[in-house]
Design a protein around this motif. Structure first.
Motif, PDB file in Angstrom:
ATOM      1  N   THR A   1       1.678   5.198  -1.452  1.00  0.00           N
ATOM      2  CA  THR A   1       0.525   5.452  -1.773  1.00  0.00           C
ATOM      3  C   THR A   1      -0.739   4.880  -2.659  1.00  0.00           C
ATOM      4  OG1 THR A   1       2.590   7.035  -2.963  1.00  0.00           O
ATOM      5  CG2 THR A   1       0.461   7.342  -4.587  1.00  0.00           C
ATOM      6  N   VAL A   2      -1.292   5.261  -2.916  1.00  0.00           N
ATOM      7  CA  VAL A   2      -2.551   4.173  -2.871  1.00  0.00           C
ATOM      8  C   VAL A   2      -3.595   4.851  -3.964  1.00  0.00           C
ATOM      9  CG1 VAL A   2      -4.521   3.463  -1.636  1.00  0.00           C
ATOM     10  CG2 VAL A   2      -2.954   3.751  -0.150  1.00  0.00           C
ATOM     11  N   SER A   3      -3.645   6.193  -4.146  1.00  0.00           N
ATOM     12  CA  SER A   3      -4.493   6.871  -5.029  1.00  0.00           C
ATOM     13  C   SER A   3      -4.136   8.224  -5.160  1.00  0.00           C
ATOM     14  CB  SER A   3      -6.229   6.343  -5.351  1.00  0.00           C
ATOM     15  OG  SER A   3      -6.894   6.603  -5.897  1.00  0.00           O
ATOM     16  N   VAL A   4      -4.002   9.107  -6.273  1.00  0.00           N
ATOM     17  CA  VAL A   4      -4.267  10.312  -6.195  1.00  0.00           C
ATOM     18  C   VAL A   4      -4.965  10.874  -6.853  1.00  0.00           C
ATOM     19  CG1 VAL A   4      -1.093   9.312  -6.876  1.00  0.00           C
ATOM     20  CG2 VAL A   4      -2.589  10.086  -9.118  1.00  0.00           C
ATOM     21  N   ASP A   5      -5.237  12.795  -7.144  1.00  0.00           N
ATOM     22  CA  ASP A   5      -5.775  13.028  -7.757  1.00  0.00           C
ATOM     23  C   ASP A   5      -7.357  12.745  -7.236  1.00  0.00           C
ATOM     24  OD1 ASP A   5      -4.600  14.971  -8.886  1.00  0.00           O
ATOM     25  OD2 ASP A   5      -4.500  13.800 -10.304  1.00  0.00           O
TER      26      ASP A   5
ATOM     27  N   ARG B   1      -1.562  -4.680  -3.752  1.00  0.00           N
ATOM     28  CA  ARG B   1      -0.356  -4.158  -3.555  1.00  0.00           C
ATOM     29  C   ARG B   1       0.369  -3.050  -3.888  1.00  0.00           C
ATOM     30  NH1 ARG B   1      -3.204  -7.078  -8.112  1.00  0.00           N
ATOM     31  NH2 ARG B   1      -3.538  -5.923  -9.378  1.00  0.00           N
ATOM     32  N   LYS B   2      -0.349  -2.171  -4.004  1.00  0.00           N
ATOM     33  CA  LYS B   2       0.047  -0.389  -3.495  1.00  0.00           C
ATOM     34  C   LYS B   2       0.617  -0.604  -1.990  1.00  0.00           C
ATOM     35  CE  LYS B   2      -2.688   1.987  -7.109  1.00  0.00           C
ATOM     36  NZ  LYS B   2      -1.584   2.782  -7.472  1.00  0.00           N
ATOM     37  N   ILE B   3      -0.038  -0.660  -1.220  1.00  0.00           N
ATOM     38  CA  ILE B   3       0.564  -0.422   0.007  1.00  0.00           C
ATOM     39  C   ILE B   3       1.381  -1.993   0.707  1.00  0.00           C
ATOM     40  CG2 ILE B   3      -0.134  -0.851   2.866  1.00  0.00           C
ATOM     41  CD1 ILE B   3      -3.205  -0.078   2.421  1.00  0.00           C
ATOM     42  N   GLN B   4       1.681  -2.715  -0.194  1.00  0.00           N
ATOM     43  CA  GLN B   4       3.241  -4.022   0.115  1.00  0.00           C
ATOM     44  C   GLN B   4       4.426  -2.663  -0.650  1.00  0.00           C
ATOM     45  OE1 GLN B   4       1.640  -7.536  -1.846  1.00  0.00           O
ATOM     46  NE2 GLN B   4       0.593  -8.400   0.099  1.00  0.00           N
ATOM     47  N   ASP B   5       4.003  -2.037  -1.315  1.00  0.00           N
ATOM     48  CA  ASP B   5       4.547  -1.071  -2.338  1.00  0.00           C
ATOM     49  C   ASP B   5       5.738  -0.405  -1.499  1.00  0.00           C
ATOM     50  OD1 ASP B   5       6.335  -0.168  -4.379  1.00  0.00           O
ATOM     51  OD2 ASP B   5       5.117   0.622  -5.851  1.00  0.00           O
ATOM     52  N   THR B   6       7.029  -0.867  -1.315  1.00  0.00           N
ATOM     53  CA  THR B   6       8.358  -0.172  -0.489  1.00  0.00           C
ATOM     54  C   THR B   6       9.081   0.932  -1.382  1.00  0.00           C
ATOM     55  OG1 THR B   6      10.016  -2.240  -0.451  1.00  0.00           O
ATOM     56  CG2 THR B   6       8.231  -2.027   1.483  1.00  0.00           C
TER      57      THR B   6
END
Length: 680
Positions: free
Chosen positions: A169-173, A155-160
């Motif tokens: 963005t996949v993961s922060v920190d 879902r995160k990679i599909q987010d445009t």
């Protein structure tokens, strides 16, 4: 397509049309026959249905259709080339270009001395290209590495929301371990990269959390509102990080920077061919608050400590708040609410479990800023205002006295009704109005309530309360402020009628007046409202609008490019003799009411005037209040606090106010606190 090409096409089409016409009409002899014997030709006449004639008609129809079609084509080409050429050129340009957006760092939030309350810190972020969606192995490895469900990674990679060609963005920190593993195994993660971005930083943890608020992903409501933004206002894109509460929301336009934009050229498949213009992100402006971190820390520490002491002795003490204000300009130097929360929970998105915990009633609503959003009965801290009402409307004068036997009835008959007790059940004896304030005698104020009920202006108390700002918002520059309530006969009738009560139960009675005279009944106030009202008492009239913004800091240097414009929102006029009487009564609260109170104030160099209060709630759990101002001779600070589910204001909130005064003047309270006693 340019104009010369259009001319050529038109010429070709015209030529084709001429050929067709020639083929159809050029052989006119098909309409004649010849005599075998050689006679002169003659028209065949009649209705000739020969094959030659039929073919000719068909060719004419075909020529007409072809001519029409070509005419339409020519008209359309002319429209596209000359009328809509600019529009199509823009569409073509948009189809071959795309924009990648970069979030700008938000401005910092500083205290009045320039110390950082909220800042930004580097954040290692895992990003992935859209191509990773086509590689199940790469997605699986990435999900396992960062400890995220496979579907969540998808879902995160599909987010445009950051742009079609941007890395998603996949993961922060993420940890250094994740960064090192991806760096050492590039062949396994061809579409994955590590970027260093910024995240909100809270160097003091939960300190001033209710004032500064928190940030989060832009909501659909905020997106819709920004779509109609005017000049100079922020226009959001889906996925933007924006302020959600507190100062982060109130001053979003100051703190939100200008996002970066990178234009790229792409092919038909969306692959980046080359880069074009680049606008670098611009950080938001730093916001300087009126808060003093040292005073704020003292306020929060005192709230937590006193609540813990009360809990250890059997009281629930589930929540409280404190407000410290400079009464000469409205600057809030401390505002604390307990229980509190950590804004760190919202970085990168709050988990469902954490959100549910914050909303759980058993956690006593840590997200609510009780100082501006908590509405409570005022208890006896209202009595200075009730005194002004009695003096202003002639219900009492500076020489009026009353006798308190420890109880009160409407007729004075001990067997009469309603029978109400003074908090000091053994009775205070004979008192004037100043002593009525000092010893918080309920009987004195029951008599004032009765006097108003029988007076020509029976709503004089309500009018006085409203003149001091009760029943309306102060207008502080923070979201979530509540207006409180000043009940009157119209309000009671409408409110209880809507609930289905009888006419008798909806009618205003003398007991209602007696209740609001002592800060009970249906009267509701916020801590900030009462502090603001006491500012008028301290200032002998003027009330400055409370505010937490001091100014916006310049990008270079420590100066302010914009400063908050202090504003007097009301001036309450009172006779000087009335002010002197109320001041004498409030000074007596601090230094005469009870030795257990006085010992906490005699070790402070400045003279303080104040008032204790304990308000019963419908739940049976008292609210303890204390509000005071100092120095008495030339007031500078007004500090007020309340605490929920305690014995009294004198054994709870008073200690918090004393600690804050101690932090301001550098003289901590050296007397031992006692959480037992019966002082109001």
């Amino acid at each position: 397509m340019d104009l010369s090409l259009v001319i050529i096409i038109v010429c070709v089409l015209a030529a084709i049309a001429l050929v067709v016409v020639f083929l159809v009409f050029g052989r006119s002899e098909a309409n004649f026959t010849f005599d075998i014997g050689g006679a002169s030709p003659r028209a065949s006449g009649g209705s000739d249905s020969s094959t030659e004639k039929t073919s000719s008609s068909r060719l004419v129809g075909l020529a007409a259709m072809v001519g029409t079609a070509f005419s339409v084509l020519v008209a359309r080409l002319w429209s596209m080339q000359l009328v809509s050429s600019e529009e199509y050129a823009e569409q073509a340009e948009r189809n071959r270009t795309s924009t990648v957006y970069t979030q700008a760092p938000r401005g910092r939030i500083l205290d009045r001395k320039g110390r950082e309350i909220v800042g930004n810190r580097p954040s290692l972020t895992v990003v992935a290209s859209s191509d990773v969606l086509d590689d199940e192995v790469e997605m699986t490895l990435l999900a396992n590495l960062i400890g995220m469900p496979m579907q969540a990674v998808r879902r995160k990679i599909q987010d445009t929301t950051e742009g079609q060609q941007s890395m998603r963005t996949v993961s922060v920190d993420v940890s250094r371990r994740v960064v090192a593993f991806i760096g050492e195994h590039r062949e396994l993660f061809p579409g994955v990269d590590i970027q260093e971005r910024t995240q909100r930083s809270y160097p003091h943890g939960s300190l001033a959390a209710h004032v500064v608020g928190y940030t989060g992903t832009v909501t659909s409501e905020q997106l819709e509102a920004s779509a109609n933004a005017g000049d100079g206002e922020v226009v959001y894109r889906s996925g933007d990080i924006v302020g959600q509460t507190g100062v982060e929301l109130q001053y979003e336009s100051v703190l939100q920077g200008v996002r970066g934009e990178q234009s790229v050229y792409v092919d038909a498949d969306g692959n980046v061919l080359e880069y074009s213009t680049n606008i670098r992100p611009q950080s938001g402006s730093d916001l300087v608050l009126t808060l003093d971190l040292d005073i704020q820390q003292a306020a929060e520490d005192s709230l937590a400590r006193v609540m813990k002491q009360l809990q250890d002795t059997g009281y629930e003490a589930e929540g409280g708040c404190v407000v410290a204000m400079d009464c000469t300009n409205g600057e809030v130097i401390a505002m604390a609410s307990a229980p509190t929360f950590s804004p760190n929970l919202f970085i990168g998105g709050i988990s469902t479990a954490d959100w549910d915990a914050l909303q759980d009633e058993k956690s006593h609503f840590p997200m609510m800023n009780r100082a501006i959003g908590g509405q409570y009965p005022s208890g006896s801290v209202i009595k200075p205002l009730t005194s002004f009402a009695a003096l202003d409307y002639g219900i009492a004068n500076t020489g009026t006295t009353w006798y308190c036997p420890g109880w009160w009835t409407w007729t004075g008959d001990p067997n009469g009704l309603p029978y109400m007790k003074c908090w000091w059940e053994s009775g205070h004896g004979t008192l004037d109005l100043a002593d009525g304030i000092t010893f918080s005698c309920d009987v004195v104020f029951y008599e004032i309530g009765k006097g108003f009920y029988n007076a020509d202006n029976s709503q004089g108390m309500q009018e006085t309360f409203r003149r001091y700002g009760l029943g309306s918002k102060t207008g502080i520059d923070l979201p979530g402020e509540e207006p409180g309530r000043v009940p009157d006969p119209d309000w009671k009738w409408d409110h209880f009628k809507a609930l289905g009560y009888s006419d008798e139960d909806c009618t205003w009675k003398g007991g209602d007046n007696c209740n609001i005279a002592i800060g009970q009944g249906d009267l509701l106030v916020t801590c900030l409202q009462m502090v603001t009202a006491y500012c008028s008492i301290a200032n002998q009239g003027p009330v400055w609008r409370p505010h937490v913004m001091k100014g916006v800091r310049a990008q270079v240097g420590d100066g302010l490019i914009t400063e908050y414009k202090n504003e007097v929102i009301r001036t309450v006029d009172e006779d000087q003799a009335f002010r002197d009487l109320v001041a004498r009564g409030m000074e007596g609260v601090v230094y005469r009411e009870a030795e257990s109170q006085t010992i906490h104030w005699t070790n402070l160099d400045v003279t303080v005037r104040g008032k204790t209060g304990t308000a019963e709630q419908s739940t049976g759990n008292p609210i303890g209040w204390f509000i005071g101002y100092a120095p008495a001779e030339n007031p500078k600070y007004v500090i007020g606090a309340n605490m929920d589910r305690v014995l009294s204001g004198a054994t709870s909130s008073m200690y918090v106010v004393r600690d804050v005064f101690g932090a301001i003047y550098g003289q901590p309270d050296t007397a031992a606190a006692s959480t037992s006693g019966n002082a109001d």
